[in-house]
Design a protein around this motif. Structure first.
Motif, short mmCIF file in Angstrom:
data_model
loop_
_atom_site.label_atom_id
_atom_site.label_comp_id
_atom_site.label_asym_id
_atom_site.label_seq_id
_atom_site.Cartn_x
_atom_site.Cartn_y
_atom_site.Cartn_z
N ALA A 1 0.86 -1.19 0.00
CA ALA A 1 0.00 0.00 0.00
C ALA A 1 0.89 1.23 0.00
N ASP A 2 1.08 1.82 -1.16
CA ASP A 2 1.96 2.98 -1.33
C ASP A 2 1.47 3.79 -2.52
N ASP A 3 1.43 5.11 -2.39
CA ASP A 3 0.87 5.93 -3.47
C ASP A 3 1.91 6.40 -4.49
N HIS A 4 3.13 5.89 -4.41
CA HIS A 4 4.17 6.24 -5.38
C HIS A 4 4.40 5.07 -6.33
N PRO A 5 3.94 5.16 -7.58
CA PRO A 5 4.09 4.06 -8.53
C PRO A 5 5.53 3.61 -8.73
N LEU A 6 6.46 4.56 -8.75
CA LEU A 6 7.86 4.20 -8.98
C LEU A 6 8.41 3.36 -7.83
N PHE A 7 8.02 3.69 -6.61
CA PHE A 7 8.48 2.90 -5.49
C PHE A 7 7.84 1.51 -5.51
N LEU B 1 3.47 5.12 5.37
CA LEU B 1 2.85 5.99 6.36
C LEU B 1 2.33 7.30 5.77
N SER B 2 2.49 7.48 4.47
CA SER B 2 2.08 8.76 3.86
C SER B 2 1.01 8.57 2.80
N VAL C 1 6.72 0.39 5.69
CA VAL C 1 7.80 0.74 4.75
C VAL C 1 7.68 2.24 4.53
N SER C 2 8.63 2.99 5.07
CA SER C 2 8.45 4.45 5.10
C SER C 2 9.75 5.20 4.89
N ALA C 3 9.62 6.42 4.38
CA ALA C 3 10.78 7.30 4.24
C ALA C 3 11.14 7.95 5.57
N TYR D 1 9.56 -2.55 10.72
CA TYR D 1 9.67 -1.17 10.22
C TYR D 1 10.87 -1.12 9.29
N ILE D 2 10.59 -0.91 8.01
CA ILE D 2 11.65 -0.93 7.00
C ILE D 2 11.75 0.45 6.35
N PRO D 3 12.84 1.18 6.58
CA PRO D 3 13.02 2.47 5.90
C PRO D 3 13.14 2.27 4.39
N LYS D 4 12.63 3.23 3.63
CA LYS D 4 12.70 3.11 2.17
C LYS D 4 14.12 3.20 1.65
#
Length: 229
Positions: A7-13, A56-57, A82-84, A102-105
């Motif tokens: 679940a992430d709103d950045h297609p590239l990521f 988280l965003s 998975v967050s910046a 908790y995995i940093p990007k």
């Protein structure tokens, strides 16, 4: 075969994560969504989902609100962040709310695969470099205060128990701790039980939170300096 939902709103990521996971986990089903609402709809329609990787965003769930909602609605589903964002207290708050990791990007590819493998094996994953950092001095938080004013439980632990707690705070399993400290795994289990009892902690996660609140790394450094002096 694992089934994962991102679940992430950045297609590239999402594309990058898909490429990394596909290269490290064969026959893995990786599903995607760009919102909390989309994630909840997918979870409702799926069977056998093994893990949700949550940013988280998301546009409809800023910060930890999405995690809270998911844990309340789907308590059976493991959720890893998975967050910046890499604030130490945020990591602890996420784990306290029930996140399994908790995995940093910014996590390197091999480390990310290792983290996912650890989580899918039922272990807690915490970013070691973040957990080693002492809390910022003067941080305006009720959960993290200065070592001098809040540190009341760590002195109850022996040096070896402090070493074990330090490893726990880095997300290590009992087997990894045994290898790191060159002791038997049964000994690690004994130390963990004693740590929970002495800290008044109800779980490993609770013990890790206590370690974060009381600046474990700073306490160990002070204790070592006193021993040498």
């Amino acid at each position: 075969m694992y089934s994962l939902l991102v679940a992430d709103d950045h297609p590239l990521f999402r594309d990058a994560l898909h490429a990394v996971i596909s290269s490290g986990f064969s026959d893995t089903q990786l599903l995607e969504t760009d919102s909390l609402a989309g994630a909840m709809a997918r979870i409702d329609s799926l069977e056998g989902l093994d893990l949700l990787l949550l940013d988280l965003s998301l546009p409809d769930a800023e910060g930890l609100e999405g995690l809270k909602t998911l844990r309340e609605t789907f308590p059976w589903l493991p959720v890893a962040i998975v967050s910046a964002h890499q604030e130490r207290q945020l990591v602890l708050d996420a784990i306290t709310l029930g996140a399994v990791g908790y995995i940093p990007k910014s996590t390197p590819r091999e480390q990310l695969l290792s983290a996912l493998h650890q989580i899918l094996q039922g272990q807690l994953y915490l970013p070691a470099d973040i957990m080693r950092r002492p809390p910022p001095r003067g941080m305006p938080s009720t959960a993290v205060e200065s070592a001098d004013s809040k540190q009341t439980r760590l002195p109850r632990l022996t040096d070896k128990q402090l070493d074990v707690l330090s490893c726990m705070s880095q997300g290590m399993s009992n087997k990894q701790i045994a290898r790191e400290l060159a002791i038997a795994e049964t000994t690690v289990k004994t130390h963990v039980s004693a740590i929970l009892r002495k800290l008044g902690a109800t779980s490993r996660v609770h013990a890790i939170v206590v370690a974060g609140e009381e600046d474990l790394s700073g306490f160990i450094a002070k204790r070592s300096a006193l021993a040498k002096g």
